[in-house]
Enzyme design. Structure first.
Site, mmCIF file in Angstrom:
data_model
loop_
_atom_site.group_PDB
_atom_site.id
_atom_site.type_symbol
_atom_site.label_atom_id
_atom_site.label_comp_id
_atom_site.label_asym_id
_atom_site.label_seq_id
_atom_site.Cartn_x
_atom_site.Cartn_y
_atom_site.Cartn_z
ATOM 1 N N ASP A 1 42.932 62.973 55.188
ATOM 2 C CA ASP A 1 41.843 63.803 54.683
ATOM 3 C C ASP A 1 42.036 64.033 53.185
ATOM 4 O O ASP A 1 42.540 63.151 52.496
ATOM 5 C CB ASP A 1 41.820 65.134 55.458
ATOM 6 C CG ASP A 1 40.414 65.696 55.626
ATOM 7 O OD1 ASP A 1 39.824 66.052 54.596
ATOM 8 O OD2 ASP A 1 39.923 65.784 56.760
ATOM 9 N N HIS B 1 38.505 70.689 52.505
ATOM 10 C CA HIS B 1 38.207 69.985 53.761
ATOM 11 C C HIS B 1 39.481 69.678 54.547
ATOM 12 O O HIS B 1 39.567 69.930 55.757
ATOM 13 C CB HIS B 1 37.447 68.703 53.434
ATOM 14 C CG HIS B 1 36.832 68.016 54.615
ATOM 15 N ND1 HIS B 1 37.527 67.105 55.397
ATOM 16 C CD2 HIS B 1 35.590 68.088 55.137
ATOM 17 C CE1 HIS B 1 36.732 66.644 56.344
ATOM 18 N NE2 HIS B 1 35.546 67.233 56.222
ATOM 19 N N SER C 1 33.495 66.751 61.438
ATOM 20 C CA SER C 1 34.823 66.907 60.843
ATOM 21 C C SER C 1 35.558 68.094 61.436
ATOM 22 O O SER C 1 36.788 68.104 61.503
ATOM 23 C CB SER C 1 34.704 67.107 59.323
ATOM 24 O OG SER C 1 34.458 65.907 58.663
#
Length: 771
Positions: free
Chosen positions: A149, A221, A559
């Site tokens: 990620d 994220h 996600s």
């Protein structure tokens, strides 16, 4: 000279008598029962106002005036519950409770919320209490969960190593901090690496700062997804006070590793194949157990897909790989990450909602969403206008309607709530533009193409996003009213929402466009308004001027659903260390639920029954996955046979494995021992073979039950399977026949369930007939 003790005591007593005392006021709920109404008759705003006034009258009779009652009451329950909430002292409570119309008066006590609530929604907690299955799996203790990620924020409490013992000796990785000497790993966050050469090769330039040459997450994220999978128990986590409770991942006792394979996020994407493959390669070498991959692109042939290739090698080494299905829904055939060795995860809601209410001057209240930390004065109504009506002189109606930069007139917009239409520019950007023009608030109305899909955002002014139909009502109110007004409430957390789960509109749908014989997505999990750890390198809007920082943040997307399943995979790895990645996927899929908390079939956002192409096997149920009864297992040889069936020759297969392999003949795609069955081109009839392994009780006898797809018949032979011991395997045939010629040109869905009375092993069936 010192005063005598007796004089001091006298002065103290006299002072106490002279100091005025005030009764302590607290907030209470006054419950009056229900309303006396005909349920068949639609209730008008006039009726709601009448009830509200009756509350003022009742309380005013005790406080001395209705004006004082209006100041005291902060909620009037006018819909189905009859009552009000007010600030009162004990003497007033005592008097009110004796009124014949009052059923009860009780203190407005705080209730405990749990973040992320997703784990309670999935059954690992109940009323804040940890369930035995989670304890039995030891919270994923010492499973090593890797995340490909944007990196990690190592200082987050979600990654603290307090209470953790020595790092498992099988860990072979390192903590690569690059140009960031402040980046530290520990016994929880046991490793981190970064990969950016592919990024710079594609976009040009060289490493110029620690933002790139470090595993530190500056986007948020990666921290969010990694903490969802394996973050610690962290009490008191919230976003601006919303969802306050204890943050935790699915495997809170797991060790976690961050592989930064993405550069700064862009619309086109910033995670390049070269870096992704490098991340996979290193993760396999480092000795991880689970790899969570919340990224993807358009489906490609497997040999051209870095995630398919990297995950194949990971699975070959016994590593479970979990991937997001994509955010291209609700259109069909949009699912990505479709290789059969992956677990592909769709996104759905949970029974918590972050709600913001838009109250119009005509007494209509609309519910939307936002998590702005900005507030309007309590219950103060402001003029509400369309963006087009306050456009700048040189701006077009269209640009003003979308609240484009420089298109709103500061003189006209000042002090007003501006209604902007969704589309053309960023959602948060619209609020920035409205605030720059002097607006006190923003209503973001969906266009017809957006329908009911709304998302929460950290706006820079009081704001609310509403659905298309509600937006139409707002525009109608503004256009039909001389002086329209509105009030945007502060965000609040609502629990116990029904129905849930509901499929998220953005969640990508099947069928699989690369190999339609492989049913995708595999499963759905919570992916809407998930609270988890975040980067403190930027504010919640991501804009440079935003100086707000929050250690926990709300995100939506597949996600977010992906790492929920990654965390569950960590639990299963700890509980069943001998299970293969295919066995873990089978347990997760065959134990899933297809009904919501209203005991109805899972629906889409428009309250239409969803299909398995949205939710796969169903909504993940981790406690049941720990004891699935039977599993559909697969080996590396099975996956090579699968590639042969696609037409790959030995040269092609060498791209996936270093083993010499001869393709068997004959072979069929539909016979891969997958936990679901998909037949994209049925002509007459077809027989599919599956094999199950007993991992439950012994001895055990399972009986088949079938729900036929419309227009088709499904026959299972044999109809019972008897297992003498754990590890026994039995094969069976499933014959699918079209019962009506020329029918079922669309996919039709059914289900096969094997049960021994304790375990229910479910397999989805999708069939499309052809001429």
């Amino acid at each position: 000279m010192r005063a005598s003790p007796s004089i001091i005591r006298f002065i103290s007593i006299l002072s106490a008598l002279l100091i005025p005392t005030f009764a302590e006021k607290k907030s209470y709920v006054v419950y009056l029962g229900s309303h006396s109404r005909d349920p068949e008759i639609e209730v008008s705003a006039v009726e709601y106002e009448r009830v509200r006034n009756s509350h003022f009258t009742l309380l005013g009779s005790f406080l001395g005036s209705e004006e004082k009652a209006q100041e005291s009451i902060f909620y009037s329950y006018t819909r189905h519950i009859n009552g009000f909430a007010a600030v009162l002292d004990e003497a007033e409570v005592d008097q009110i409770s004796k009124h014949p119309d009052v059923i009860s008066v009780f203190l407005n006590r705080p209730k405990k919320l749990h973040t992320t609530r997703s784990w309670e929604f999935m059954g690992l907690e109940h009323d804040g209490q940890i369930q035995p299955s989670w304890t039995e799996a030891r919270f994923g203790e010492d499973a090593i969960i890797a995340n490909l990620d944007t990196g990690v924020w190592p200082e987050s409490k979600s990654f603290s190593d307090e209470g953790f013992g020595p790092i498992p000796p099988r860990w072979k990785g390192t903590c690569q901090n690059g140009q960031d000497p402040t980046f530290k790993c520990n016994r929880k966050l046991i490793g981190a690496r970064f990969f950016n050469k592919g990024y710079f090769a594609a976009v040009g330039g060289t490493v110029s700062s620690s933002i790139f040459d470090s595993p530190r997450d500056t986007e948020g994220h990666g921290s969010h997804t990694l903490s969802t999978a394996g973050g610690n128990f962290v009490p008191g986590a919230s976003l601006f006070g919303l969802g306050n409770g204890t943050a935790k991942g699915g495997s809170p006792k797991a060790r976690v590793v961050a592989y930064k394979v993405c550069g700064p996020m862009t619309f086109e994407g910033s995670c390049y194949d070269a870096d992704i493959l490098a991340g996979f390669d290193m993760a396999i070498s480092d000795g991880v157990d689970v790899i969570s991959v919340s990224l993807g692109g358009r489906p490609q042939p497997y040999e051209e897909d870095s995630i398919a290739i990297g995950s194949f090698h990971a699975v070959k080494h016994g590593i479970v790989v979990v991937c997001s299905a994509g955010n291209a829904g609700p259109d069909l055939a949009t699912v990505s990450n479709v290789a059969p060795w992956l677990i592909t995860v769709g996104a759905s809601t949970m029974d918590r909602k972050l709600a913001t209410f838009l109250n119009l001057g005509n007494n209509i209240s609309l519910v939307g969403t936002s998590y702005s930390d900005k507030r309007l004065p309590n219950n103060t109504f402001f003029p509400i206008v369309t963006a087009a009506s306050v456009k700048a002189t040189n701006a077009s109606d269209s640009n003003a309607t979308f609240c484009m930069a420089g298109c709103l007139d500061p003189i006209k917009a000042k002090g007003k709530i501006v209604v902007c239409l969704r589309g053309e520019n960023g959602i948060v950007e619209k609020g920035i533009n409205a605030a720059s023009a002097g607006a006190v608030g923003m209503v973001l109305a969906n266009d017809v193409s957006d329908g009911n899909e709304i998302s929460s955002d950290a706006h820079v002014l009081p704001a609310v996003q509403i659905r298309y139909t509600d937006g139409a009502a707002v525009f109608a109110y503004i256009n039909s009213t001389v002086n329209p007004t509105a009030y945007i409430s502060p965000p609040s957390t609502l629990l116990g929402i029904k129905p849930a789960p509901v499929m998220a509109p953005f969640s990508s749908r099947g069928p699989n466009t690369v190999t339609p014989e492989i049913f995708k997505p595999d499963i759905t999990a919570p992916g809407v308004d998930v609270i988890a750890a975040y980067s403190e390198a930027q504010g919640p809007t991501g804009e440079s001027f935003d100086k707000r920082r929050t250690p926990y943040f709300v995100e939506s997307g597949t996600s977010m659903s992906c790492p929920h399943v990654s965390g569950i995979a960590g639990l299963l790895k700890t509980l069943h260390p001998d299970w293969s990645p295919a066995a873990i996927r089978s347990a997760i899929m065959t134990s899933a639920r297809t009904r919501d908390n209203a005991v109805e079939r899972i629906t889409d956002d428009g309250h239409i029954k969803a299909t398995p192409f949205a939710y796969g096997a169903g909504h993940v149920h981790p406690s049941q996955a720990m004891d699935p009864g039977l599993i559909y297992d697969l080996t590396n040889q099975d996956y090579l046979t699968f590639l042969c069936s696609l037409g790959y020759n030995e040269t092609n297969i060498l791209l996936f494995t270093d083993e010499t392999f001869t393709c068997p003949k004959p072979i069929s795609l539909v016979n891969l021992n997958y936990p679901s069955i998909a037949v994209p081109k049925l002509k007459g009839s077809i027989t599919v073979t599956r094999t199950v392994k007993n991992v439950g009780s012994s001895p055990a006898t399972y009986t088949a039950r079938v729900v036929n797809p419309p227009g088709l018949s499904v026959d299972v032979q044999p109809k019972t399977l008897a297992f003498a011991t754990i590890g026994d395997q039995k094969s069976f045939n499933v014959t699918i026949t079209a019962t009506k010629a020329g029918a079922n040109r669309d996919y039709m869905f059914g289900m096969l369930t094997w049960s021994d009375g304790k375990h229910y092993v479910r397999s989805q069936i999708a069939v499309k007939a052809s001429d």
